[in-house]
Each structure stands twice: as structure tokens, then as C-alpha cells.
Design a protein around this motif. Structure first.
Motif, PDB file in Angstrom:
ATOM      1  N   VAL A  76      36.071  45.239  25.989  1.00 13.04           N
ATOM      2  CA  VAL A  76      36.717  46.117  26.963  1.00 13.04           C
ATOM      3  C   VAL A  76      35.627  46.685  27.866  1.00 13.04           C
ATOM      4  O   VAL A  76      34.690  47.334  27.405  1.00 13.04           O
ATOM      5  CB  VAL A  76      37.496  47.243  26.257  1.00 13.04           C
ATOM      6  CG1 VAL A  76      38.105  48.184  27.269  1.00 13.04           C
ATOM      7  CG2 VAL A  76      38.562  46.671  25.354  1.00 13.04           C
ATOM      8  N   PHE A 112      43.592  49.675  28.586  1.00 18.06           N
ATOM      9  CA  PHE A 112      45.052  49.714  28.553  1.00 18.06           C
ATOM     10  C   PHE A 112      45.653  48.319  28.394  1.00 18.06           C
ATOM     11  O   PHE A 112      46.659  48.153  27.700  1.00 18.06           O
ATOM     12  CB  PHE A 112      45.610  50.403  29.801  1.00 18.06           C
ATOM     13  CG  PHE A 112      45.491  51.896  29.746  1.00 18.06           C
ATOM     14  CD1 PHE A 112      46.323  52.643  28.934  1.00 18.06           C
ATOM     15  CD2 PHE A 112      44.525  52.546  30.496  1.00 18.06           C
ATOM     16  CE1 PHE A 112      46.209  54.017  28.873  1.00 18.06           C
ATOM     17  CE2 PHE A 112      44.401  53.922  30.440  1.00 18.06           C
ATOM     18  CZ  PHE A 112      45.241  54.664  29.621  1.00 18.06           C
ATOM     19  N   ASP A 113      45.052  47.338  29.011  1.00 16.86           N
ATOM     20  CA  ASP A 113      45.532  45.960  28.852  1.00 16.86           C
ATOM     21  C   ASP A 113      45.439  45.515  27.395  1.00 16.86           C
ATOM     22  O   ASP A 113      46.388  44.954  26.840  1.00 16.86           O
ATOM     23  CB  ASP A 113      44.730  45.004  29.732  1.00 16.86           C
ATOM     24  CG  ASP A 113      45.078  45.110  31.200  1.00 16.86           C
ATOM     25  OD1 ASP A 113      46.128  45.701  31.519  1.00 16.86           O
ATOM     26  OD2 ASP A 113      44.287  44.604  32.029  1.00 16.86           O
ATOM     27  N   SER A 159      47.968  47.567  25.230  1.00 16.49           N
ATOM     28  CA  SER A 159      49.379  47.203  25.425  1.00 16.49           C
ATOM     29  C   SER A 159      49.685  45.868  24.765  1.00 16.49           C
ATOM     30  O   SER A 159      50.742  45.698  24.147  1.00 16.49           O
ATOM     31  CB  SER A 159      49.717  47.166  26.912  1.00 16.49           C
ATOM     32  OG  SER A 159      49.027  46.123  27.555  1.00 16.49           O
ATOM     33  N   ASP A 185      36.352  48.390  31.101  1.00 15.58           N
ATOM     34  CA  ASP A 185      36.738  49.585  31.853  1.00 15.58           C
ATOM     35  C   ASP A 185      38.071  50.124  31.331  1.00 15.58           C
ATOM     36  O   ASP A 185      38.642  49.593  30.381  1.00 15.58           O
ATOM     37  CB  ASP A 185      36.821  49.264  33.350  1.00 15.58           C
ATOM     38  CG  ASP A 185      37.773  48.118  33.655  1.00 15.58           C
ATOM     39  OD1 ASP A 185      38.368  47.571  32.712  1.00 15.58           O
ATOM     40  OD2 ASP A 185      37.912  47.764  34.836  1.00 15.58           O
ATOM     41  N   ALA A 186      38.559  51.193  31.962  1.00 20.14           N
ATOM     42  CA  ALA A 186      39.800  51.836  31.526  1.00 20.14           C
ATOM     43  C   ALA A 186      40.989  50.891  31.655  1.00 20.14           C
ATOM     44  O   ALA A 186      41.882  50.876  30.806  1.00 20.14           O
ATOM     45  CB  ALA A 186      40.045  53.110  32.326  1.00 20.14           C
ATOM     46  N   ARG A 187      41.013  50.094  32.696  1.00 20.06           N
ATOM     47  CA  ARG A 187      42.104  49.135  32.874  1.00 20.06           C
ATOM     48  C   ARG A 187      42.105  48.112  31.738  1.00 20.06           C
ATOM     49  O   ARG A 187      43.158  47.772  31.190  1.00 20.06           O
ATOM     50  CB  ARG A 187      41.967  48.433  34.209  1.00 20.06           C
ATOM     51  CG  ARG A 187      43.069  47.431  34.435  1.00 20.06           C
ATOM     52  CD  ARG A 187      42.941  46.757  35.761  1.00 20.06           C
ATOM     53  NE  ARG A 187      43.978  45.768  35.884  1.00 20.06           N
ATOM     54  CZ  ARG A 187      44.091  44.928  36.883  1.00 20.06           C
ATOM     55  NH1 ARG A 187      43.230  44.982  37.867  1.00 20.06           N
ATOM     56  NH2 ARG A 187      45.057  44.048  36.904  1.00 20.06           N
ATOM     57  N   GLY A 188      40.972  47.602  31.369  1.00 21.19           N
ATOM     58  CA  GLY A 188      40.857  46.665  30.259  1.00 21.19           C
ATOM     59  C   GLY A 188      41.278  47.301  28.943  1.00 21.19           C
ATOM     60  O   GLY A 188      41.866  46.648  28.081  1.00 21.19           O
TER      61      GLY A 188
END
Length: 144
Positions: free
Chosen positions: A74, A81-82, A85, A76-79
Motif C-alpha cells: 500500500v 482503501f482499495d 474494500s 498511499d491512502a487511496r491504495g
């Protein structure tokens, strides 16, 4: 701290909490169903219920721990959450699949029990009736 480790911790917290919540809900609400399946034998229903919960925990927590590793990492923050999820979604699907499998098996057992109950006569037989002298399998009398 590395975001991959944060993803692991959050994933474990969510997955373990969901597994515990589902197991408790199924245990509490499934007890009545089990009592019906087992013809009102409360002690046996409690024992089977406990065994099902232990098996549910073992299978689901085993899956959660095996599915923990994230091959990509991971960044960053987007990674984060991906990854969460995807992992939590798969855990929810596995929990749902386990629930459906349990209900399917218990329903089969319940239906078998209902069929056995329907096959027993409501009162014991009072006697025996022998075959009739003229039935559809005998030749009609010729009168001689």
C-alpha cells in the motif's frame, strides 16, 4: 509506520469483528431452528449450535489470516482503501457463503425429519386385514 501494516491492522480488526458478530447472531437466532430440526431436544440443539459456532470461527478466522497478505503493498491512502474494500468485501462474501451453506444443510436435515414425521401413522394399527378372496389380481369366478 508503513501503510501496508496499517491496512493489515484495520483489515484484521474489521474482519475479526464481523466474524464474531455474525457468529453470535447465527448462534443466538439459529438455536430455535436447531431445536426444531432436532425435534425439540434442547440439550442436543445447544451442543450442535456450539459445535457449529466453533467450526464457523475456525474456518472464517483461518480464511481471514490466510487472506491477510497484500502482494502489491500500500503506497498511499487511496491504495489503503482499495486494499481494505477488496479484502473486507471478500471476507463478507465468505461469511455469507458459510451462512448459506449452514442454512442449506440444516434445512435438508429439517426436511428429512419432517418427512419421517409424516410417514409415521398418527395412531398405532388396531389390527390386520387379510387379502380379499376376489381382488383385481385374481380371475373372476366362473360359477361352476
Amino acid at each position: 509506520m508503513d501503510l501496508t501494516v496499517v491496512a493489515y491492522v484495520i483489515y484484521l480488526l474489521i474482519s475479526v469483528a464481523l466474524t464474531i458478530w455474525v457468529a453470535r447472531t447465527l448462534s443466538r437466532n439459529g438455536r430455535v431452528f436447531l431445536a426444531d430440526v432436532l425435534h425439540g431436544n434442547e440439550k442436543l440443539a445447544d451442543a450442535v449450535n456450539h459445535l457449529l459456532v466453533v467450526g464457523f470461527y475456525l474456518v472464517n478466522l483461518g480464511f481471514v489470516t490466510l487472506y491477510l497478505k497484500n502482494a502489491d503493498g500500500v503506497a498511499d491512502a487511496r491504495g489503503l482503501f482499495d486494499a481494505l474494500s477488496t479484502k473486507v468485501g471478500v471476507v463478507l462474501l465468505v461469511l455469507g457463503g458459510m451462512h448459506l451453506a449452514n442454512v442449506y444443510v440444516l434445512n435438508k436435515i429439517r426436511r428429512r425429519g419432517m418427512m419421517e414425521r409424516e410417514q409415521t401413522p398418527p395412531v398405532p394399527p388396531q389390527g390386520w386385514t387379510g387379502p380379499t378372496p376376489q381382488g383385481p389380481w385374481t380371475a373372476p369366478a366362473t360359477g361352476r
